[in-house]
Design a protein around this motif. Structure first.
Motif, PDB file in Angstrom:
ATOM      1  N   ALA A  22     -35.937 -68.237  52.400  1.00 50.67           N
ATOM      2  CA  ALA A  22     -36.838 -67.002  52.026  1.00 50.67           C
ATOM      3  C   ALA A  22     -36.162 -65.893  51.065  1.00 50.67           C
ATOM      4  O   ALA A  22     -36.952 -65.324  50.246  1.00 50.67           O
ATOM      5  CB  ALA A  22     -36.927 -66.311  53.294  1.00 50.67           C
ATOM      6  N   ALA A  23     -34.878 -65.968  51.146  1.00 51.00           N
ATOM      7  CA  ALA A  23     -34.144 -64.985  50.147  1.00 51.00           C
ATOM      8  C   ALA A  23     -34.559 -65.500  48.609  1.00 51.00           C
ATOM      9  O   ALA A  23     -34.740 -64.839  47.719  1.00 51.00           O
ATOM     10  CB  ALA A  23     -32.663 -64.704  50.357  1.00 51.00           C
ATOM     11  N   GLU A  25     -37.121 -67.535  47.620  1.00 50.63           N
ATOM     12  CA  GLU A  25     -38.533 -67.205  47.387  1.00 50.63           C
ATOM     13  C   GLU A  25     -38.959 -65.790  47.025  1.00 50.63           C
ATOM     14  O   GLU A  25     -39.624 -65.362  46.034  1.00 50.63           O
ATOM     15  CB  GLU A  25     -39.585 -67.614  48.909  1.00 50.63           C
ATOM     16  CG  GLU A  25     -39.539 -69.089  48.976  1.00 50.63           C
ATOM     17  CD  GLU A  25     -39.964 -69.894  47.850  1.00 50.63           C
ATOM     18  OE1 GLU A  25     -40.874 -69.502  47.131  1.00 50.63           O
ATOM     19  OE2 GLU A  25     -39.415 -71.122  47.865  1.00 50.63           O
ATOM     20  N   ASP A  26     -38.259 -64.817  47.752  1.00 48.90           N
ATOM     21  CA  ASP A  26     -38.256 -63.431  47.433  1.00 48.90           C
ATOM     22  C   ASP A  26     -37.761 -62.992  46.158  1.00 48.90           C
ATOM     23  O   ASP A  26     -38.370 -62.331  45.233  1.00 48.90           O
ATOM     24  CB  ASP A  26     -37.570 -62.538  48.511  1.00 48.90           C
ATOM     25  CG  ASP A  26     -37.722 -61.057  48.419  1.00 48.90           C
ATOM     26  OD1 ASP A  26     -38.968 -60.548  48.229  1.00 48.90           O
ATOM     27  OD2 ASP A  26     -36.602 -60.342  48.345  1.00 48.90           O
ATOM     28  N   GLN A  27     -36.529 -63.565  45.791  1.00 49.41           N
ATOM     29  CA  GLN A  27     -36.109 -63.109  44.635  1.00 49.41           C
ATOM     30  C   GLN A  27     -36.871 -63.800  43.339  1.00 49.41           C
ATOM     31  O   GLN A  27     -37.330 -63.124  42.401  1.00 49.41           O
ATOM     32  CB  GLN A  27     -34.555 -63.383  44.552  1.00 49.41           C
ATOM     33  CG  GLN A  27     -33.690 -62.819  45.286  1.00 49.41           C
ATOM     34  CD  GLN A  27     -32.398 -63.214  45.282  1.00 49.41           C
ATOM     35  OE1 GLN A  27     -31.663 -63.641  44.128  1.00 49.41           O
ATOM     36  NE2 GLN A  27     -31.621 -63.089  46.303  1.00 49.41           N
ATOM     37  N   GLY A  29     -39.984 -64.735  43.492  1.00 49.95           N
ATOM     38  CA  GLY A  29     -41.263 -63.901  43.538  1.00 49.95           C
ATOM     39  C   GLY A  29     -41.298 -62.634  42.496  1.00 49.95           C
ATOM     40  O   GLY A  29     -42.094 -62.072  42.020  1.00 49.95           O
ATOM     41  N   LYS A  30     -40.245 -61.842  42.799  1.00 49.02           N
ATOM     42  CA  LYS A  30     -40.081 -60.721  42.049  1.00 49.02           C
ATOM     43  C   LYS A  30     -39.339 -60.758  40.731  1.00 49.02           C
ATOM     44  O   LYS A  30     -39.276 -59.837  40.057  1.00 49.02           O
ATOM     45  CB  LYS A  30     -39.039 -59.833  42.819  1.00 49.02           C
ATOM     46  CG  LYS A  30     -39.574 -59.415  44.262  1.00 49.02           C
ATOM     47  CD  LYS A  30     -38.478 -58.595  44.838  1.00 49.02           C
ATOM     48  CE  LYS A  30     -38.921 -58.101  46.275  1.00 49.02           C
ATOM     49  NZ  LYS A  30     -37.644 -57.547  47.076  1.00 49.02           N
TER      50      LYS A  30
END
Length: 141
Positions: A22-23, A25-27, A29-30
């Motif tokens: 998830a970390a 994917e979050d980074q 995505g941003k």
């Protein structure tokens, strides 16, 4: 922590460490992740082969570890022999003698001995150079 092999749109591969998927994917995505080669922010995980440990390669790993430990122990014994042969054993007076040598009160010479952790910290704080020699085990392991 998870290590992923990452790839930018230009095909450059590099590694990244993340708390979890998830970390990543979050980074990603941003647009926070960038290729260290070209600066591209379009980063994806590359195909990775998992490291699978079989009993055969586990046995090989243990044998390699034993071989490395044997070499380390030979080097440690050689270091002890060199110090005992070439340095003066000042025993529990190590900190006192090291200070006297450092401050020019006694002749420069190589010494070894024992000291407390508090005295070792004090020597370090005074800028007096010294090192620790790990003890030899009582019996070969």
């Amino acid at each position: 922590m998870i290590k992923f092999t990452l790839q930018c749109q230009a095909g450059h591969e590099f590694e990244g460490w993340f708390r979890d998927n998830a970390a990543f994917e979050d980074q990603a995505g941003k647009g926070v992740l960038t290729c260290p080669v070209c600066g591209d922010v379009r980063i994806a995980k590359s195909i990775m082969a998992p490291a699978v440990r079989t009993s055969e390669n586990a046995a090989a790993a243990r044998a390699e570890q034993r071989a490395r430990m044997k070499v380390f122990m030979q080097q440690l014994r050689a270091a002890h022999e060199h110090v005992e042969k070439n340095f003066e054993n000042v025993g529990e007076r190590f900190a006192e003698e090291a200070r006297a040598i450092h401050y020019g009160e006694k002749e420069q010479r190589d010494i070894f001995g024992q000291t407390t952790l508090e005295e070792a910290q004090s020597l370090h704080d005074e800028g007096i150079g010294f090192g620790f020699l790990p003890p030899l085990p009582k019996a070969d392991a």
